[in-house]
Design an enzyme around this catalytic site. Sequence first.
Site, PDB file in Angstrom:
ATOM      1  N   LYS A  23      -5.494   2.225   5.635  1.00 17.47           N
ATOM      2  CA  LYS A  23      -4.950   3.743   6.002  1.00 17.47           C
ATOM      3  C   LYS A  23      -5.350   4.151   7.398  1.00 17.47           C
ATOM      4  O   LYS A  23      -4.609   4.627   8.265  1.00 17.47           O
ATOM      5  CB  LYS A  23      -5.456   4.791   4.772  1.00 17.47           C
ATOM      6  CG  LYS A  23      -4.622   6.091   4.870  1.00 17.47           C
ATOM      7  CD  LYS A  23      -4.919   6.814   3.818  1.00 17.47           C
ATOM      8  CE  LYS A  23      -4.691   6.088   2.305  1.00 17.47           C
ATOM      9  NZ  LYS A  23      -4.897   6.949   1.101  1.00 17.47           N
ATOM     10  N   ARG A  93      -9.680  11.327   2.311  1.00 18.84           N
ATOM     11  CA  ARG A  93      -8.915  10.402   1.632  1.00 18.84           C
ATOM     12  C   ARG A  93      -9.777   8.767   1.463  1.00 18.84           C
ATOM     13  O   ARG A  93     -10.307   8.390   2.705  1.00 18.84           O
ATOM     14  CB  ARG A  93      -7.568  10.112   1.965  1.00 18.84           C
ATOM     15  CG  ARG A  93      -6.693  11.360   2.131  1.00 18.84           C
ATOM     16  CD  ARG A  93      -5.489  11.019   2.682  1.00 18.84           C
ATOM     17  NE  ARG A  93      -4.527  12.019   2.403  1.00 18.84           N
ATOM     18  CZ  ARG A  93      -3.267  11.487   2.087  1.00 18.84           C
ATOM     19  NH1 ARG A  93      -2.925  10.349   2.390  1.00 18.84           N
ATOM     20  NH2 ARG A  93      -2.350  12.468   1.736  1.00 18.84           N
ATOM     21  N   GLY A 102      -7.121   1.880  -8.080  1.00 19.05           N
ATOM     22  CA  GLY A 102      -7.973   2.367  -9.099  1.00 19.05           C
ATOM     23  C   GLY A 102      -9.188   3.458  -8.605  1.00 19.05           C
ATOM     24  O   GLY A 102     -10.108   4.037  -9.065  1.00 19.05           O
ATOM     25  N   MET A 104     -10.630   6.594  -6.186  1.00 17.43           N
ATOM     26  CA  MET A 104     -10.298   8.022  -5.679  1.00 17.43           C
ATOM     27  C   MET A 104      -9.363   8.075  -4.647  1.00 17.43           C
ATOM     28  O   MET A 104      -9.434   7.407  -3.762  1.00 17.43           O
ATOM     29  CB  MET A 104     -11.475   8.709  -5.353  1.00 17.43           C
ATOM     30  CG  MET A 104     -11.434  10.046  -5.136  1.00 17.43           C
ATOM     31  SD  MET A 104     -12.427  10.878  -3.602  1.00 17.43           S
ATOM     32  CE  MET A 104     -11.109  11.022  -2.523  1.00 17.43           C
ATOM     33  N   ARG A 337       2.013   2.354   5.471  1.00 18.46           N
ATOM     34  CA  ARG A 337       1.675   1.096   5.308  1.00 18.46           C
ATOM     35  C   ARG A 337       2.807   0.051   4.791  1.00 18.46           C
ATOM     36  O   ARG A 337       3.736   0.427   4.626  1.00 18.46           O
ATOM     37  CB  ARG A 337       0.657   1.007   3.945  1.00 18.46           C
ATOM     38  CG  ARG A 337       1.315   1.812   2.886  1.00 18.46           C
ATOM     39  CD  ARG A 337       0.326   1.780   1.553  1.00 18.46           C
ATOM     40  NE  ARG A 337       0.680   2.455   0.532  1.00 18.46           N
ATOM     41  CZ  ARG A 337       0.120   2.941  -0.351  1.00 18.46           C
ATOM     42  NH1 ARG A 337      -1.120   2.969  -0.531  1.00 18.46           N
ATOM     43  NH2 ARG A 337       0.806   3.810  -1.180  1.00 18.46           N
ATOM     44  N   HIS A 455       2.447   7.579 -10.206  1.00 17.32           N
ATOM     45  CA  HIS A 455       1.586   6.461 -10.383  1.00 17.32           C
ATOM     46  C   HIS A 455       2.087   5.240 -11.165  1.00 17.32           C
ATOM     47  O   HIS A 455       2.035   4.106 -10.651  1.00 17.32           O
ATOM     48  CB  HIS A 455       0.150   7.060 -11.089  1.00 17.32           C
ATOM     49  CG  HIS A 455      -0.761   6.006 -11.429  1.00 17.32           C
ATOM     50  ND1 HIS A 455      -0.710   5.375 -12.521  1.00 17.32           N
ATOM     51  CD2 HIS A 455      -1.644   5.498 -10.451  1.00 17.32           C
ATOM     52  CE1 HIS A 455      -1.809   4.541 -12.472  1.00 17.32           C
ATOM     53  NE2 HIS A 455      -2.211   4.599 -11.364  1.00 17.32           N
ATOM     54  N   SER A 765      -7.583 -37.286 -11.748  1.00 16.04           N
ATOM     55  CA  SER A 765      -7.222 -36.160 -11.994  1.00 16.04           C
ATOM     56  C   SER A 765      -8.515 -35.059 -12.433  1.00 16.04           C
ATOM     57  O   SER A 765      -9.011 -35.319 -13.286  1.00 16.04           O
ATOM     58  CB  SER A 765      -5.992 -35.767 -13.004  1.00 16.04           C
ATOM     59  OG  SER A 765      -5.694 -34.816 -13.121  1.00 16.04           O
ATOM     60  N   CYS A 832      -5.335 -30.962 -12.664  1.00 21.49           N
ATOM     61  CA  CYS A 832      -4.811 -30.539 -13.805  1.00 21.49           C
ATOM     62  C   CYS A 832      -5.380 -29.620 -14.743  1.00 21.49           C
ATOM     63  O   CYS A 832      -4.918 -29.219 -15.730  1.00 21.49           O
ATOM     64  CB  CYS A 832      -4.264 -31.828 -14.638  1.00 21.49           C
ATOM     65  SG  CYS A 832      -5.603 -32.522 -15.584  1.00 21.49           S
ATOM     66  N   TYR A 852      -1.626 -33.732  -5.247  1.00 24.82           N
ATOM     67  CA  TYR A 852      -1.032 -32.954  -5.809  1.00 24.82           C
ATOM     68  C   TYR A 852      -1.632 -31.963  -6.690  1.00 24.82           C
ATOM     69  O   TYR A 852      -2.983 -32.257  -6.856  1.00 24.82           O
ATOM     70  CB  TYR A 852       0.085 -33.553  -6.895  1.00 24.82           C
ATOM     71  CG  TYR A 852      -0.444 -34.355  -7.974  1.00 24.82           C
ATOM     72  CD1 TYR A 852      -0.731 -33.648  -9.093  1.00 24.82           C
ATOM     73  CD2 TYR A 852      -1.049 -35.570  -7.970  1.00 24.82           C
ATOM     74  CE1 TYR A 852      -1.426 -34.301 -10.453  1.00 24.82           C
ATOM     75  CE2 TYR A 852      -1.642 -36.400  -8.949  1.00 24.82           C
ATOM     76  CZ  TYR A 852      -1.960 -35.482 -10.029  1.00 24.82           C
ATOM     77  OH  TYR A 852      -2.621 -36.167 -11.023  1.00 24.82           O
TER      78      TYR A 852
END
Length: 876
Positions: A23, A93, A102, A104, A337, A455, A765, A832, A852
Site C-alpha cells: 500500500k 492503515r 487477516g 487490522m 494495487r 470481505h 525417486s 514422488c 521430473y
Amino acid sequence: MGKKFVYMFSEGNGSMRELLGGKGANLAEMTGLGMPVPQGFTVTTEACTQYYADGEKINEEIQAEIYANLAKLEEIAGKKFGDLENPLLVSVRSGARASMPGMMDTILNLGLNDEVVEVMAKKTNNPRFAYDSYRRFIQMYSDVVMEVGKAYFEKLIDEMKEKKGVKMDTELDADDLKELARQFKAEYKEKKGVDFPTDPKEQLMGAIMAVFRSWDNPRAIYYRRMNDIPSSWGTAVNVQMMVFGNTGDNSGTGVAFTRNPATGEKKLFGEFLMNAQGEDVVAGVRTPQTIDQLAEVMPEAYNQFVEICGRLENHYRDMQDMEFTIEDRKLFMLQTRNGKRTAAAALKIACDLVDEGMISEKEAVCMIDPKQLDALLHPQFDAKALKAAKPIGSALPASPGAACGKVVFTAEDATEWAQKGEKVILVRLETSPEDIEGMHYSQGILTVRGGMTSHAAVVARGMGTCCVSGCGEIKMDEENKCFTLAGKTYHEGDYISLDGSTGNIYGEAIPTVEASIGGDFGRLMGWADEYRQLKVRTNADTPKDAQQAMSFGAQGIGLCRTEHMFFETDRIAAIREMICSDTVEQREAALAKLLPMQRGDFEGIYEAMQGNPVTIRFLDPPLHEFVPTAEEDIAALAKTMGKSVSDIHAIIAGLHEFNPMMGHRGCRLAVTYPEIAAMQTRAVIEAALNVQAKHPDWKMVPEIMIPLVGEVKELAYVKSVVVKTADELIAAAKSDMKYKVGTMIEIPRAALTADEIAKEAEFFSFGTNDLTQMTFGFSRDDAGKFLGAYYDKKIYESDPFAKLDQTGVGKLVEMAAKLGRATRPDIHLGICGEHGGDPSTVEFCHNTGLDYVSCSPFRVPIARLAAAQAAIKNPR
Ligand code: PEP
Ligand code: MG
C-alpha cells in the site's frame, strides 16, 4: 546516519514494496505520477520488526521520526493535530508486502476528541458529519485496540436505530451520533480501565502499535501459513491525511477494479456509496451503487477516475484494484494495487494483456499463482442435474465455481465439520477476517449482506472458493442455527448448493462433474510447457486417476502404489491367506490368486497412459494392516486356511509392531518374502508384454521401483529376484522389451550412501514423505497433533510434510542427486512425495536439476506452471 524508519509518500516509489509494504509503495508511486493522493507518510516494515525486537515497543528513535514526519505532514496540509482552528485528521492503515486480509485494516478520522469534533461541526456547518466521523473513529479505534470485534458496536447502533424507529444509519441525526460516541467511549473505559485517549499524538502511537500487533494475531498467522508469507516480513503502517466521503450528498467513497475480477472482462467494475466512509462499502452495511452510476451522479469526478484507471493499468501493466473518495465533488485516490481475481479471470486477463501487447507470454506465465489453478480443476455442476434443479434464490455471483454441502452457521463449525470429512457451506450474515479459517474449509460461502467487494467476496475469490453474497431475502436465525428462504427453513446439516458463477442458490444437493483444460487455461499452459525444463508426472494407482492426470497434461506416472490393489475386497482374502501361510508353497498359492488381478490393474493403467513411462512401486505397508480385526473375519480366515481361531490370533499378535512406520514394510517385506516381489514382477512384465503387443508403436519400458531401501545390498537382493523373473518372462515371450529397476530415496541412509545405491538403481525417486518423517524423526501419522504448537511458537512456519524443508531434507536430496550422478551420470531423478505438487518445492527440484516431479492428478497443471516459472526465473 542510522536506518530510516519513516518515509513521506513523496520520498518513496513503487519498487520499495519490501520496505513500505504494498500500500505504501503504491501511494508513493501514485504521488510520483502526480495523481490526487491525500498526502501522508509510511512507517516501514523494518520499524515493525524493530517493534518486536524491542519487546513490543516503539523505541524513542522511531517515535521521534514519526513526530518529525507528522510535523512535515502538518505543514503540507496546513492543519495541525488537535488544533482548535484547523485540526488535522488522519487515517491509519496496515500494509504488508503482500495484502493480508487477516490483519487490522483501517482506523479513520484519528485526531478527533470532544473539542476537535465541535470545531469540525462548526467549521463544516455540519454537526451530523462531525459526529458521524467521531463515532466511527472511536468505534474503529476501540475495536482494534480492545480487539472486541465489530459486532458489539453494531449492536449499539442497531439499538439506537430501533429506538429512533429508523432503518438506515444515515437517518440517525447529530445528537444520536453524539450519544453513540459517548456510549462507545464508556465501553472503552469499562474494558480498558482507562479513559479513551484524547491526545491525538497518543491516539496515533496507539494506532500504530495496534497495526504492528495485528501482524501477529491468530488470523494473520493462519493467513501467512496458508500463503507462505514469512513472519519476519512485518507490516508497514500508512498515516494519511483524511479526506471525507461523508460530508453530504456531494461526497462518497468507492472501490473499483479496472477489469472484472470474477470473469476478467475488460470493463471497469466497482461500487460506490454516496455520503459514506471507506468501511461502509466493504462492510456491506448499505447496498452500494455500481460504478457506472457515478457517471450520472458526478460526471466530472467519474471521467477523471476513468482516466486515472487507464493510466494506472498501463503503468502497472496489470489489472488494478483501487479505492477512492470524493469530497465535495473532488476526487482522491486512496489506494491502488494489483487486484485479486479468480483463477478464470487471472487467465483471461493474462491472455488479454498479451493480445493487447501489454505483456509478453513469459510475463503472462509468471503472473498466475500456480496454486490458484486448483479452483479451475475442481468439479462444476452436472449440466443435466442443474437444469432440473430450481433455484430457491439468487444473489451476487461473488466467486465462481460449484459448491454443494451441508449448511453450517459459524466458521468454527465449518472447520470442525470439514475436519471430520463433511463438505460444508458456510452461511453467514456477513463474514469478517475472524472467519478466514472456516471459509477455507468450506466448499462455498453464502452471505446475507455485502456486495461484490465485501470481505466474503474478496477473500473467497482469493481462495478460489465459491461464494454467493448479499442475499437479502434470507431470514437468518443464527441463534437457532437455521435460515428461511423462499418459504422453507434450512437447518444446520441440510444440503444446499451454490453456483458462484450465476449467484443461484439451490435447496438441494446437485451432483458435480470433472473440469477440463481449454480456452485461456489451455493457452497459458501451452506457453508454460514451452518454458519448463522439468517433466511432470503423476501419482496414480488406477486407470481413472491416470486418465484424469493425462487430461491435465501428465507425462507419465512417477508413482503407482500397488497396495491399494491388495486392499480391495475381492483380494484381501488372498492376501490374508498369504500372510498366514506357513510354507513358501502355501504362500505362492495365495499369491497366484492375486497375479491375474494385479496384471489386469497394470494393463488398465498402461492403456490409460498410452505408452508414457509408468513407475510401479512394489508393496510397501506393514502386513498387520491387512489382517482381519473383526471376529467373524478371523473365524472365516481360520476356516479357509484349516487353522484354529487361536492360531490366527497368535499370527496377528505376532505381527503387532510398536512403530509400524519404522517396521516391517517396504523392501523389508520382499527380503522376508521374495515370492511377493516375484509375483509383482510377473504382473508388471506380463501386463507390459500384453499391452505392447496391442500397440506396437508404443515403446514400453516398465519401471519397477523398490521402496524403503537404506542399504545397497538389500536393493541388490530384491533386484536379483526382479531381474530373474523379468528376464525369464521376456525371453519366453521372445521379446526385446527393456525394463528398469530403481529405488526410492526415502531413508536418510539411502541419501547418504546414494553413490553405492546408484550402482544398483537405474533411477531414484525421492520419497520425501518418508524422507521428511525420518529426517525430522517425527511420525507422518502423529505429527499433526503437535505441529500446531510449533507454528504458534514460530519454530516452524509451514508444514514440512507439505512444503519441503529445503534446509534439512533438501540438503539430503541435493547430496543424493550429486552422489547418484557421480556413480551413474545418466541416472534418472524424480520426486514422488506429496511435495511434488507444491510450487516452492517444484522450484527447488528445478534448481537441483531433477528430471521430473510427480504429484497427484489435480496438481499436475500447478506443477507444470510452477516448473515454467522456476525455469524462467532460473534457467539451467
Ligand atoms: C514417500 O514416502 O514420499 C512416498 C511417496 O511413499 P509413501 O507415501 O507411499 O510412503
Ligand atoms: Mg514412502
